[in-house]
Motif scaffolding. Sequence first.
Motif, mmCIF file in Angstrom:
data_model
loop_
_atom_site.group_PDB
_atom_site.id
_atom_site.type_symbol
_atom_site.label_atom_id
_atom_site.label_comp_id
_atom_site.label_asym_id
_atom_site.label_seq_id
_atom_site.Cartn_x
_atom_site.Cartn_y
_atom_site.Cartn_z
ATOM 1 N N PHE A 257 0.842 -1.205 0.000
ATOM 2 C CA PHE A 257 0.000 0.000 0.000
ATOM 3 C C PHE A 257 0.875 1.252 0.000
ATOM 4 O O PHE A 257 0.609 2.206 -0.744
ATOM 5 N N VAL A 258 1.906 1.262 0.821
ATOM 6 C CA VAL A 258 2.800 2.417 0.894
ATOM 7 C C VAL A 258 3.488 2.646 -0.446
ATOM 8 O O VAL A 258 3.567 3.779 -0.948
ATOM 9 N N GLU A 259 3.987 1.557 -1.042
ATOM 10 C CA GLU A 259 4.667 1.682 -2.328
ATOM 11 C C GLU A 259 3.732 2.205 -3.396
ATOM 12 O O GLU A 259 4.082 3.073 -4.199
ATOM 13 N N MET A 260 2.498 1.694 -3.403
ATOM 14 C CA MET A 260 1.515 2.130 -4.381
ATOM 15 C C MET A 260 1.178 3.605 -4.200
ATOM 16 O O MET A 260 1.107 4.368 -5.175
ATOM 17 N N ALA A 261 0.970 4.043 -2.952
ATOM 18 C CA ALA A 261 0.625 5.433 -2.686
ATOM 19 C C ALA A 261 1.748 6.377 -3.106
ATOM 20 O O ALA A 261 1.498 7.418 -3.724
ATOM 21 N N CYS A 262 2.976 6.007 -2.801
ATOM 22 C CA CYS A 262 4.114 6.856 -3.174
ATOM 23 C C CYS A 262 4.314 6.870 -4.679
ATOM 24 O O CYS A 262 4.678 7.901 -5.274
ATOM 25 N N ARG A 263 4.093 5.737 -5.329
ATOM 26 C CA ARG A 263 4.195 5.677 -6.788
ATOM 27 C C ARG A 263 3.156 6.568 -7.439
ATOM 28 O O ARG A 263 3.434 7.304 -8.383
ATOM 29 N N LEU A 264 1.946 6.529 -6.916
ATOM 30 C CA LEU A 264 0.870 7.356 -7.450
ATOM 31 C C LEU A 264 1.180 8.833 -7.250
ATOM 32 O O LEU A 264 0.907 9.666 -8.122
ATOM 33 N N MET A 265 1.783 9.149 -6.120
ATOM 34 C CA MET A 265 2.150 10.540 -5.851
ATOM 35 C C MET A 265 3.184 11.030 -6.857
ATOM 36 O O MET A 265 3.099 12.143 -7.372
ATOM 37 N N ARG A 266 4.154 10.154 -7.181
ATOM 38 C CA ARG A 266 5.195 10.559 -8.132
ATOM 39 C C ARG A 266 4.668 10.674 -9.553
ATOM 40 O O ARG A 266 5.073 11.543 -10.313
ATOM 41 N N SER A 267 3.746 9.762 -9.924
ATOM 42 C CA SER A 267 3.284 9.721 -11.309
ATOM 43 C C SER A 267 2.188 10.727 -11.600
ATOM 44 O O SER A 267 1.945 11.065 -12.756
ATOM 45 N N GLU A 268 1.512 11.232 -10.530
ATOM 46 C CA GLU A 268 0.426 12.169 -10.733
ATOM 47 C C GLU A 268 0.592 13.398 -9.854
ATOM 48 O O GLU A 268 -0.288 13.763 -9.072
ATOM 49 N N PRO A 269 1.743 14.105 -9.970
ATOM 50 C CA PRO A 269 1.961 15.253 -9.087
ATOM 51 C C PRO A 269 0.943 16.360 -9.275
ATOM 52 O O PRO A 269 0.515 17.014 -8.334
ATOM 53 N N ALA A 270 0.484 16.540 -10.507
ATOM 54 C CA ALA A 270 -0.503 17.594 -10.754
ATOM 55 C C ALA A 270 -1.829 17.271 -10.106
ATOM 56 O O ALA A 270 -2.517 18.112 -9.556
ATOM 57 N N ALA A 271 -2.205 15.970 -10.199
ATOM 58 C CA ALA A 271 -3.487 15.561 -9.619
ATOM 59 C C ALA A 271 -3.434 15.616 -8.113
ATOM 60 O O ALA A 271 -4.438 15.897 -7.458
ATOM 61 N N MET A 272 -2.266 15.321 -7.539
ATOM 62 C CA MET A 272 -2.142 15.324 -6.097
ATOM 63 C C MET A 272 -2.101 16.739 -5.519
ATOM 64 O O MET A 272 -2.514 16.988 -4.403
ATOM 65 N N ASP A 273 -1.557 17.669 -6.315
ATOM 66 C CA ASP A 273 -1.365 19.022 -5.798
ATOM 67 C C ASP A 273 -2.620 19.844 -5.977
ATOM 68 O O ASP A 273 -3.065 20.082 -7.087
ATOM 69 N N THR A 274 -3.180 20.287 -4.898
ATOM 70 C CA THR A 274 -4.407 21.079 -4.969
ATOM 71 C C THR A 274 -4.118 22.580 -4.853
ATOM 72 O O THR A 274 -5.026 23.380 -4.759
ATOM 73 N N ALA A 275 -2.855 22.921 -4.765
ATOM 74 C CA ALA A 275 -2.531 24.323 -4.608
ATOM 75 C C ALA A 275 -2.810 25.114 -5.875
ATOM 76 O O ALA A 275 -2.819 24.567 -6.951
#
Length: 305
Positions: free
Chosen positions: A287-305
């Motif tokens: 789960f941790v690996e998947m979450a971090c991978r998703l964060m790296r691959s979708e930085p725009a989607a993750m960033d709400t700023a």
Amino acid sequence: MELRQLKQLLVLSETLNFHRAAERLHMAQPPLSTAIKKLEQELGVQLFDRLPGGLQPTPAAQVVLRYARTTLFYAEEIRRAAREGASGEQGVLKVGFVGSSTYSLMPRLLSEFRRDFPRVDLIIEESTTIDLLRRLDTHTLDVALVRFPVLEPTAARVTLLQPDHLMLAVPADSHHAQRDDVALSDLAEEPFIGYSRTHVPGMHALVMYAFQQAGVVPRIAQEAIQVQTILSLVESGLGVAIVPAVARRHAGSNVRLVRVSQLADTIKVGIALAVHPDNATPTTANFVEMACRLMRSEPAAMDTA
């Protein structure tokens, strides 16, 4: 009785010929004959009638074969479960979350994990950051999505997944609603809806510190725990509030979120993944690996700023 014998019995019932059964089992015929005889002696029944035209399963064999197939199936399931458990592909994962993580991050993470690991049973529980951290420390949760920054003492490792910033939530008919930017000093006379210092001490301290830096003592009209509750109170006209920007996706039509440059430029908030370092199960690691991978691959989607 051994699983090997049951498999030999099953193959022999399919071929009805010791020679062909031995070939399929990659063994010599005499040991196969001996194994079947021993099984018959152990069960106390004859499993095959030896006829001139070949073997014929006895009525007792029909019953034994039914249970043999079931036993072999579950034996293979045990082997597969052990393999998947060791790789984290099967098991139970207890995920805690704060309410604001449900706006976008949590549904994306759970959907991705469910797709990659469909045999893992997910147990999800909502609570506050302070409670989730406590449960991580007592090993009653595996992972948790908590508010960032984490100001409470904890042994958990915290990784920011969804950066965000704070905004001012006001009723739609407020004189602040049409402004592009509001200063904290403009809020000195406004009734303010804050975070509970008991249940949400981190966010409470963060917001109060921001007001202190601006030289303002907010006029607290109400305290709440969840962001959605705070937004509802704002919509009801009970006051204004400081909330994460991601909350604008679910703010009611009678609520406006206005930029506060003092907060957007100086205080970074968001949703973080918290994991206790002692929780090294394969399922948690996946789960941790998947979450971090998703964060790296979708930085725009993750960033709400």
